[in-house]
Design a protein around this motif. Structure first.
Motif: not given
Length: 382
Positions: A1-7, A254-257, A320-325
Motif C-alpha cells: 500500500m502506498s505510504g506504508t513502507t519506509m526505509g 506527511l506522505v500519508r497526509r 492510523e499507523t499506531g505511531d502517535l505515541t
C-alpha cells in the motif's frame, strides 16, 4: 500500500576517537562491514563522496519497531568494522574537529562530481539521514513532494545536529544546510506540475552543466532516482537511532497526509520559493531554539509552534499507523534534552572537542541521548 513502507539511509563520519579528526579509511571499514551477509534483506553499507564517510542503509520496513532494529544492527556492524581499524563512526551533520580536506572516493561518478564542483565540494563532509517512503508511482511521488514543501524546514529544525565545522562554532544549528546551499539544485524543491515537469527541471540543470547527472540534486525531497519512493533528505545525520525513527514516522505521516489530500482532489499550496528559502534558513540558523517561518501564512513564529502545527497536521495519520505515541514520546525527550546541536554545544562547554566527540560516539554506537540513557527507553516512558 502506498505510504506504508519506509526505509532509512544514514551517513556517518569515521573519526579517530582520541582527536575527533575524520580519517579517510572508508574503503577498509566498508570492506569489513560487508564481509558478512546483510543483517536484513536489502540492508547494506556503501561508499560516499569522500573517504571519511560511510553509509548504512536499512531494508524496507513496515513500522518503527522493525526500522529501529535494523538501524541498531547497521550501526553496530559499522562500529565493529570501524573499531577494527582503530576508529569510530559518529553521526553528526558536519565534522567537529579541525581536519584537512579528505580524498574523494575512487570511481567515475565521484570523479565527475569532484571535477565539476571543484572547490565547492572539496572537504564537503556533510552527512544526512534520508527517509524513503513507498508510493505507487513517479507521478504520485512528484505530487506528494509538492505537498511536503512547506514542512521540510520543520524537519530540518527537529534534526539540527551540525553546529560545528572543523573546529569552529558556526553559530548555526544545522551548518550542513549552509554547506548544501552552495550547490545548484538544493534546498526546498520547486513546485512541479507532474513528473515530466520535474524531470525537465532536472534535465535543464544537467544540460546547463550545473549537475553531474539527474541523481545529483540536493533538493530536500524528490522522487527517488532508483526506487518507487519519495525520498526526503531534510534531516541532518541523526545523533541517535530514536531521532532517525522520529524523522521516519513523521515523514511517513506527511506522505500519508499528502496522499489523502490528493485522493480528495486537493492540490498542494504553491508556497513562494523565497519564503520557503527563508524558512529553511531560519530552521538551519536556530533549530528549535528560536524563531521559524511559516511558509503558508508567511509569518515568523516560534519554531516550537511550527512543530505543534506539524503534529496537528499529521495526527490522524500517526494515529492510523499506531505511531502517535512513538512520535510524542520522542518529541518529549527532544524537548527535554535538546536537539543534537544543543547537546553538542552543551558538551563543548564542558570539555571542548574531546567531550563532543565522546558524546557523539556514545550516541551513535550506544544509542545514548544523554549519559546513562539508552535508545529505545523512551518508548516505555509516558
Amino acid at each position: 500500500m502506498s505510504g506504508t513502507t519506509m526505509g532509512v539511509e544514514e551517513e556517518f563520519l569515521l573519526v579517530d576517537p582520541g582527536s575527533g579528526r575524520t580519517v579517510p579509511a572508508a574503503p577498509r571499514v566498508l570492506a569489513r562491514a560487508n564481509r558478512r551477509p546483510p543483517h536484513a534483506p536489502g540492508a547494506g553499507f556503501h561508499a560516499e563522496l569522500l573517504r571519511t564517510q560511510a553509509e548504512a542503509v536499512t531494508g524496507v520496513c513496515a513500522g518503527p519497531a522493525e526500522l529501529r532494529r535494523q538501524l541498531r544492527a547497521g550501526r553496530a556492524r559499522l562500529a565493529e568494522a570501524a573499531a577494527a581499524e582503530g576508529l569510530r563512526p559518529i553521526s553528526t551533520g558536519t565534522p567537529v574537529a579541525a581536519c584537512p580536506d579528505p580524498p574523494f572516493t575512487e570511481g567515475g561518478r565521484f570523479a565527475r562530481i569532484a571535477e565539476l564542483h571543484a572547490g565547492v565540494v572539496a572537504g564537503y563532509q556533510a552527512c544526512g539521514c534520508h527517509v524513503h517512503i513507498g508510493v505507487a508511482d513517479r507521478e504520485t511521488a512528484v505530487a506528494v513532494v509538492n505537498h511536503l514543501r512547506p514542512w521540510l524546514p520543520v524537519l530540518v529544525a527537529l534534526s539540527a545536529n551540525s553546529p560545528f565545522d572543523r573546529g569552529r562554532d558556526t553559530g548555526y544549528a544545522s551548518w550542513r544546510m549552509m554547506e548544501q546551499a552552495r550547490f545548484p539544485g538544493s534546498g526546498v524543491p520547486p513546485w512541479s506540475r507532474d513528473a515530466a515537469d520535474h524531470d525537465r527541471r532536472v534535465g535543464l540543470l544537467v544540460e546547463a552543466g550545473a549537475l553531474a547527472d539527474p541523481a545529483m540534486t540536493f533538493w530536500l525531497a524528490r522522487p527517488s532516482p532508483h526506487l518507487p519512493t519519495v525520498e526526503v533528505r531534510a534531516a541532518d545525520a541523526a545523533a541517535t537511532v530514536d531521532e532517525a525513527v522520529l524523522q521516519a514516522v513523521l515523514t511517513r505521516a506527511l506522505v500519508r497526509r499528502a496522499l489523502a489530500e490528493l485522493a480528495a482532489g486537493r492540490e498542494a499550496p504553491r508556497v513562494d520559493d523565497q519564503v520557503c528559502a527563508a524558512a529553511l534558513w531560519s530552521a538551519a540558523r536556530y533549530g528549535l531554539e528560536g524563531p521559524g517561518v511559516d511558509p503558508v501564512r508567511r509569518v515568523r513564529v516560534p519554531a516550537a509552534l511550527l512543530v505543534e502545527d506539524l503534529i496537528a497536521h499529521v495526527r490522524p495519520h500517526l494515529e492510523e499507523t499506531g505511531d502517535l505515541t512513538e512520535a510524542e514520546a520522542a518529541l518529549a525527550v527532544l524537548r527535554r534534552e535538546g536537539t543534537g546541536a544543543e547537546r553538542q554545544r552543551r558538551a563543548a562547554r564542558g570539555g571542548g572537542v574531546p567531550a563532543v566527540t565522546a558524546m557523539l560516539i556514545a550516541q551513535t554506537v550506544q544509542g545514548a541521548w544523554s549519559p546513562g540513557e539508552r535508545v529505545g527507553s523512551i518508548a516505555g516512558r509516558r
